[in-house]
Design a protein around this motif. Structure first.
Motif, PDB file in Angstrom:
ATOM      1  N   GLY A  75       0.820  -1.202   0.000  1.00 40.16           N
ATOM      2  CA  GLY A  75       0.000   0.000   0.000  1.00 40.16           C
ATOM      3  C   GLY A  75       0.855   1.254   0.000  1.00 40.16           C
ATOM      4  O   GLY A  75       2.041   1.232  -0.330  1.00 40.16           O
ATOM      5  N   ASN A  76       0.218   2.364   0.348  1.00 37.98           N
ATOM      6  CA  ASN A  76       0.906   3.660   0.356  1.00 37.98           C
ATOM      7  C   ASN A  76       1.852   3.772   1.552  1.00 37.98           C
ATOM      8  O   ASN A  76       1.644   3.138   2.576  1.00 37.98           O
ATOM      9  CB  ASN A  76      -0.110   4.799   0.409  1.00 37.98           C
ATOM     10  CG  ASN A  76      -0.911   4.896  -0.862  1.00 37.98           C
ATOM     11  OD1 ASN A  76      -0.385   4.682  -1.949  1.00 37.98           O
ATOM     12  ND2 ASN A  76      -2.184   5.216  -0.740  1.00 37.98           N
ATOM     13  N   TYR A  77       2.858   4.613   1.390  1.00 39.87           N
ATOM     14  CA  TYR A  77       3.815   4.856   2.465  1.00 39.87           C
ATOM     15  C   TYR A  77       4.405   6.244   2.285  1.00 39.87           C
ATOM     16  O   TYR A  77       4.259   6.868   1.234  1.00 39.87           O
ATOM     17  CB  TYR A  77       4.927   3.799   2.472  1.00 39.87           C
ATOM     18  CG  TYR A  77       5.686   3.670   1.177  1.00 39.87           C
ATOM     19  CD1 TYR A  77       6.859   4.372   0.960  1.00 39.87           C
ATOM     20  CD2 TYR A  77       5.226   2.836   0.154  1.00 39.87           C
ATOM     21  CE1 TYR A  77       7.560   4.258  -0.226  1.00 39.87           C
ATOM     22  CE2 TYR A  77       5.914   2.719  -1.037  1.00 39.87           C
ATOM     23  CZ  TYR A  77       7.081   3.425  -1.230  1.00 39.87           C
ATOM     24  OH  TYR A  77       7.760   3.305  -2.411  1.00 39.87           O
ATOM     25  N   ASN A  78       5.053   6.727   3.323  1.00 42.84           N
ATOM     26  CA  ASN A  78       5.830   7.954   3.184  1.00 42.84           C
ATOM     27  C   ASN A  78       7.227   7.703   3.716  1.00 42.84           C
ATOM     28  O   ASN A  78       7.445   6.826   4.540  1.00 42.84           O
ATOM     29  CB  ASN A  78       5.143   9.169   3.833  1.00 42.84           C
ATOM     30  CG  ASN A  78       5.031   9.082   5.331  1.00 42.84           C
ATOM     31  OD1 ASN A  78       5.991   8.733   6.019  1.00 42.84           O
ATOM     32  ND2 ASN A  78       3.875   9.405   5.871  1.00 42.84           N
ATOM     33  N   ILE A  79       8.153   8.482   3.187  1.00 42.65           N
ATOM     34  CA  ILE A  79       9.548   8.412   3.627  1.00 42.65           C
ATOM     35  C   ILE A  79       9.919   9.818   4.070  1.00 42.65           C
ATOM     36  O   ILE A  79       9.841  10.766   3.285  1.00 42.65           O
ATOM     37  CB  ILE A  79      10.486   7.937   2.504  1.00 42.65           C
ATOM     38  CG1 ILE A  79      10.043   6.565   1.980  1.00 42.65           C
ATOM     39  CG2 ILE A  79      11.932   7.878   3.008  1.00 42.65           C
ATOM     40  CD1 ILE A  79      10.851   6.069   0.783  1.00 42.65           C
ATOM     41  N   ASN A  80      10.316   9.948   5.345  1.00 39.88           N
ATOM     42  CA  ASN A  80      10.653  11.279   5.853  1.00 39.88           C
ATOM     43  C   ASN A  80      12.090  11.649   5.495  1.00 39.88           C
ATOM     44  O   ASN A  80      12.812  10.869   4.854  1.00 39.88           O
ATOM     45  CB  ASN A  80      10.376  11.390   7.359  1.00 39.88           C
ATOM     46  CG  ASN A  80      11.290  10.554   8.207  1.00 39.88           C
ATOM     47  OD1 ASN A  80      12.361  10.126   7.785  1.00 39.88           O
ATOM     48  ND2 ASN A  80      10.874  10.308   9.434  1.00 39.88           N
ATOM     49  N   GLU A  81      12.517  12.816   5.914  1.00 38.47           N
ATOM     50  CA  GLU A  81      13.840  13.328   5.556  1.00 38.47           C
ATOM     51  C   GLU A  81      14.982  12.465   6.078  1.00 38.47           C
ATOM     52  O   GLU A  81      16.107  12.553   5.593  1.00 38.47           O
ATOM     53  CB  GLU A  81      14.010  14.763   6.042  1.00 38.47           C
ATOM     54  CG  GLU A  81      14.026  14.891   7.561  1.00 38.47           C
ATOM     55  CD  GLU A  81      14.081  16.331   8.022  1.00 38.47           C
ATOM     56  OE1 GLU A  81      15.196  16.847   8.204  1.00 38.47           O
ATOM     57  OE2 GLU A  81      12.998  16.912   8.202  1.00 38.47           O
ATOM     58  N   TYR A  82      14.713  11.614   7.078  1.00 38.25           N
ATOM     59  CA  TYR A  82      15.748  10.737   7.640  1.00 38.25           C
ATOM     60  C   TYR A  82      15.721   9.338   7.019  1.00 38.25           C
ATOM     61  O   TYR A  82      16.448   8.452   7.450  1.00 38.25           O
ATOM     62  CB  TYR A  82      15.591  10.643   9.158  1.00 38.25           C
ATOM     63  CG  TYR A  82      15.676  12.004   9.803  1.00 38.25           C
ATOM     64  CD1 TYR A  82      16.892  12.668   9.911  1.00 38.25           C
ATOM     65  CD2 TYR A  82      14.539  12.644  10.258  1.00 38.25           C
ATOM     66  CE1 TYR A  82      16.977  13.933  10.466  1.00 38.25           C
ATOM     67  CE2 TYR A  82      14.603  13.918  10.821  1.00 38.25           C
ATOM     68  CZ  TYR A  82      15.830  14.553  10.918  1.00 38.25           C
ATOM     69  OH  TYR A  82      15.900  15.812  11.458  1.00 38.25           O
ATOM     70  N   GLY A  83      14.848   9.141   6.023  1.00 37.82           N
ATOM     71  CA  GLY A  83      14.759   7.860   5.345  1.00 37.82           C
ATOM     72  C   GLY A  83      13.900   6.837   6.051  1.00 37.82           C
ATOM     73  O   GLY A  83      13.910   5.668   5.695  1.00 37.82           O
ATOM     74  N   VAL A  84      13.147   7.266   7.063  1.00 35.95           N
ATOM     75  CA  VAL A  84      12.269   6.351   7.794  1.00 35.95           C
ATOM     76  C   VAL A  84      10.984   6.162   6.996  1.00 35.95           C
ATOM     77  O   VAL A  84      10.349   7.136   6.572  1.00 35.95           O
ATOM     78  CB  VAL A  84      11.955   6.889   9.208  1.00 35.95           C
ATOM     79  CG1 VAL A  84      10.976   5.978   9.926  1.00 35.95           C
ATOM     80  CG2 VAL A  84      13.245   7.043  10.007  1.00 35.95           C
ATOM     81  N   VAL A  85      10.613   4.900   6.792  1.00 32.65           N
ATOM     82  CA  VAL A  85       9.426   4.567   6.015  1.00 32.65           C
ATOM     83  C   VAL A  85       8.275   4.294   6.977  1.00 32.65           C
ATOM     84  O   VAL A  85       8.425   3.532   7.934  1.00 32.65           O
ATOM     85  CB  VAL A  85       9.677   3.322   5.133  1.00 32.65           C
ATOM     86  CG1 VAL A  85       8.460   2.978   4.297  1.00 32.65           C
ATOM     87  CG2 VAL A  85      10.902   3.539   4.249  1.00 32.65           C
ATOM     88  N   ASN A  86       7.130   4.921   6.723  1.00 31.01           N
ATOM     89  CA  ASN A  86       5.936   4.752   7.557  1.00 31.01           C
ATOM     90  C   ASN A  86       4.721   4.460   6.692  1.00 31.01           C
ATOM     91  O   ASN A  86       4.632   4.958   5.563  1.00 31.01           O
ATOM     92  CB  ASN A  86       5.665   6.028   8.375  1.00 31.01           C
ATOM     93  CG  ASN A  86       6.681   6.228   9.458  1.00 31.01           C
ATOM     94  OD1 ASN A  86       6.803   5.414  10.352  1.00 31.01           O
ATOM     95  ND2 ASN A  86       7.445   7.303   9.376  1.00 31.01           N
ATOM     96  N   PRO A  87       3.771   3.681   7.218  1.00 30.93           N
ATOM     97  CA  PRO A  87       2.534   3.469   6.467  1.00 30.93           C
ATOM     98  C   PRO A  87       1.775   4.790   6.350  1.00 30.93           C
ATOM     99  O   PRO A  87       1.860   5.641   7.239  1.00 30.93           O
ATOM    100  CB  PRO A  87       1.763   2.454   7.304  1.00 30.93           C
ATOM    101  CG  PRO A  87       2.391   2.448   8.643  1.00 30.93           C
ATOM    102  CD  PRO A  87       3.768   3.005   8.506  1.00 30.93           C
ATOM    103  N   ALA A  88       1.039   4.965   5.238  1.00 29.11           N
ATOM    104  CA  ALA A  88       0.350   6.236   5.014  1.00 29.11           C
ATOM    105  C   ALA A  88      -0.882   6.030   4.144  1.00 29.11           C
ATOM    106  O   ALA A  88      -1.008   5.027   3.440  1.00 29.11           O
ATOM    107  CB  ALA A  88       1.296   7.229   4.345  1.00 29.11           C
TER     108      ALA A  88
END
Length: 100
Positions: A75-88
């Motif tokens: 599914g969808n995810y986001n990657i923050n400026e530190y490269g951490v991947v989170n569900p979104a």
């Protein structure tokens, strides 16, 4: 950081394996998973920290499974400026990712 997109059935299989390894007292401290449901609720297990609760398998929006080398996502995810991947609920990749 490597992100690998996987099928829902494969993500659920990895989750089952993670929980089974905890039940057999295997060290899962470097592994985790997070599930985002369509209603906005989240569920997660980080490392060996599993309390035996039932993991819902319906109305899943996104799953992120982390191991030391890869984040596997359904599914969808986001990657923050530190490269951490989170569900979104929507895809987002920060354009200012900091390299180590």
């Amino acid at each position: 950081m490597t992100v690998e997109e996987i099928l829902r059935k494969d993500a659920l299989s990895y989750i089952d394996e993670h929980i089974e390894n905890i039940e057999f007292d295997n060290d899962m401290s470097d592994y985790s998973f997070r599930i985002l449901y369509k209603n906005g609720n989240m569920d997660s297990v980080v490392g060996n920290d599993y309390d035996g609760h039932k993991i819902a398998r319906i109305n899943i929006e996104s799953i992120v499974i982390d191991n030391p080398c890869t984040s596997m996502v359904y599914g969808n995810y986001n990657i923050n400026e530190y490269g951490v991947v989170n569900p979104a609920h929507e895809m987002f990749i920060d354009s200012n990712i900091k390299e180590n």
